[in-house]
Design an enzyme around this catalytic site. Structure first.
Site, PDB file in Angstrom:
ATOM      1  N   PRO A   9      46.994   6.787 -51.145  1.00 26.28           N
ATOM      2  CG  PRO A   9      48.102   6.303 -49.179  1.00 26.28           C
ATOM      3  CD  PRO A   9      48.320   6.438 -50.653  1.00 26.28           C
ATOM      4  CG  ASN A  10      43.150   7.776 -46.857  1.00 27.49           C
ATOM      5  OD1 ASN A  10      42.240   6.978 -46.691  1.00 27.49           O
ATOM      6  ND2 ASN A  10      44.271   7.737 -46.151  1.00 27.49           N
ATOM      7  NE  ARG A  17      34.679  10.890 -43.173  1.00 25.67           N
ATOM      8  CZ  ARG A  17      33.373  10.733 -43.067  1.00 25.67           C
ATOM      9  NH1 ARG A  17      32.587  11.780 -43.029  1.00 25.67           N
ATOM     10  NH2 ARG A  17      32.838   9.529 -42.995  1.00 25.67           N
ATOM     11  CE1 TYR A  22      44.696  16.817 -48.421  1.00 24.66           C
ATOM     12  CE2 TYR A  22      43.075  16.095 -46.808  1.00 24.66           C
ATOM     13  CZ  TYR A  22      44.391  16.244 -47.203  1.00 24.66           C
ATOM     14  OH  TYR A  22      45.401  15.810 -46.383  1.00 24.66           O
ATOM     15  CG  ASN A  73      48.771  13.755 -54.090  1.00 26.14           C
ATOM     16  OD1 ASN A  73      49.448  13.389 -53.125  1.00 26.14           O
ATOM     17  ND2 ASN A  73      47.756  14.598 -53.964  1.00 26.14           N
ATOM     18  CB  ALA A  76      49.875   9.399 -45.830  1.00 16.34           C
ATOM     19  CD  GLU A  97      56.651  16.116 -53.913  1.00 16.48           C
ATOM     20  OE1 GLU A  97      57.654  16.796 -54.261  1.00 16.48           O
ATOM     21  OE2 GLU A  97      56.468  15.709 -52.764  1.00 16.48           O
ATOM     22  CG  HIS A  99      52.014  17.137 -51.969  1.00 14.91           C
ATOM     23  ND1 HIS A  99      51.671  15.855 -51.619  1.00 14.91           N
ATOM     24  CD2 HIS A  99      53.341  17.127 -52.222  1.00 14.91           C
ATOM     25  CE1 HIS A  99      52.750  15.109 -51.637  1.00 14.91           C
ATOM     26  NE2 HIS A  99      53.773  15.845 -52.009  1.00 14.91           N
ATOM     27  NE  ARG A 106      47.829  19.450 -43.951  1.00 14.02           N
ATOM     28  CZ  ARG A 106      47.201  18.377 -44.435  1.00 14.02           C
ATOM     29  NH1 ARG A 106      47.293  18.081 -45.724  1.00 14.02           N
ATOM     30  NH2 ARG A 106      46.482  17.602 -43.632  1.00 14.02           N
TER      31      ARG A 106
HETATM   32  O1  CA2 Z   1      47.973  17.579 -50.028  1.00 11.37           O
HETATM   33  C1  CA2 Z   1      48.046  16.465 -50.556  1.00 11.37           C
HETATM   34  O2  CA2 Z   1      47.733  16.243 -51.723  1.00 11.37           O
HETATM   35  C2  CA2 Z   1      48.499  15.264 -49.708  1.00 11.37           C
HETATM   36  O3  CA2 Z   1      49.311  14.440 -50.542  1.00 11.37           O
HETATM   37  C3  CA2 Z   1      47.241  14.538 -49.308  1.00 11.37           C
HETATM   38  C4  CA2 Z   1      47.492  13.388 -48.332  1.00 11.37           C
HETATM   39  C5  CA2 Z   1      48.358  13.819 -47.178  1.00 11.37           C
HETATM   40  O4  CA2 Z   1      48.691  12.708 -46.374  1.00 11.37           O
HETATM   41  C6  CA2 Z   1      49.633  14.485 -47.652  1.00 11.37           C
HETATM   42  O5  CA2 Z   1      50.378  14.901 -46.525  1.00 11.37           O
HETATM   43  C7  CA2 Z   1      49.320  15.676 -48.517  1.00 11.37           C
HETATM   44  C8  CA2 Z   1      46.180  12.865 -47.771  1.00 11.37           C
HETATM   45  C9  CA2 Z   1      45.143  12.548 -48.770  1.00 11.37           C
HETATM   46  C10 CA2 Z   1      43.882  12.305 -48.023  1.00 11.37           C
HETATM   47  O6  CA2 Z   1      42.843  12.834 -48.767  1.00 11.37           O
HETATM   48  C11 CA2 Z   1      41.663  13.014 -48.129  1.00 11.37           C
HETATM   49  C12 CA2 Z   1      40.658  13.498 -48.899  1.00 11.37           C
HETATM   50  C13 CA2 Z   1      39.434  13.719 -48.341  1.00 11.37           C
HETATM   51  C14 CA2 Z   1      39.202  13.447 -47.005  1.00 11.37           C
HETATM   52  C15 CA2 Z   1      40.228  12.973 -46.238  1.00 11.37           C
HETATM   53  C16 CA2 Z   1      41.462  12.736 -46.797  1.00 11.37           C
END
Ligand code: CA2
Length: 145
Positions: A9-10, A17, A22, A73, A76, A97, A99, A106
């Protein structure tokens, strides 16, 4: 060698953003970068992104017999999803895996990785290059078997 690259997700919001966490490359740019990087090390890739836990479980199950490994990946869902952990265990494909951010530095709720418990490779905090590093490490492990 062919890997399925899964994103949760996301991650389709990459580059839109939170560039400080990221990066500035968008999802399509990441796919192109990782596809090229993997091709250079002799790994063919297919990509799938979903914001839905069950769809990710379906994709993991469908990988059996079609791919030599999974690079995931889970976003969340990393920190919550026993369903994704169970799916990875059920197919028992070699798995890595990834990230993008350094989750170890974090929030406390990001300190557990359920999906990671079914993965032989872990690449954390290397940005989008981490996907290629994970594929390279997974390929090396498969070739050693
Ligand atoms: O660091 C990573 O790759 C994560 O898997 C990314 C997840 C986060 O919940 C994990 O704890 C770590 C979130 C991905 C959200 O990606 C976004 C990208 C752009 C703007 C907002 C969120």
């Amino acid at each position: 060698m062919k890997f399925l690259i899964l994103n949760g997700p996301n991650l389709n919001m990459l580059g839109v953003r939170e560039p400080g966490i990221y990066g500035t490359v968008d999802y399509e740019g990441m796919v192109n970068f990782v596809k090229e990087g993997c091709a250079a090390i002799g790994v063919e890739t297919e990509f799938y992104q979903s914001n839905h836990e069950g769809s990710l479980v379906d994709a993991i199950q469908s990988a059996l017999g079609l791919y030599d490994g999974i690079v995931i990946n889970p976003g969340a869902y990393t920190h919550t999803s026993i369903a994704i952990l169970d799916a990875l265990k059920a197919v028992a494909l070699p798995a890595a895996e990834v990230h993008i951010s350094d989750v170890t530095k974090r929030e406390p709720f990001r300190q557990i990785s359920y999906a990671g418990m079914a993965c032989q490779v872990h690449v954390i905090g290397q940005g989008i290059a981490g996907y290629v590093q994970a594929a390279a490490q997974l390929k090396a492990q498969i070739e050693q078997q």
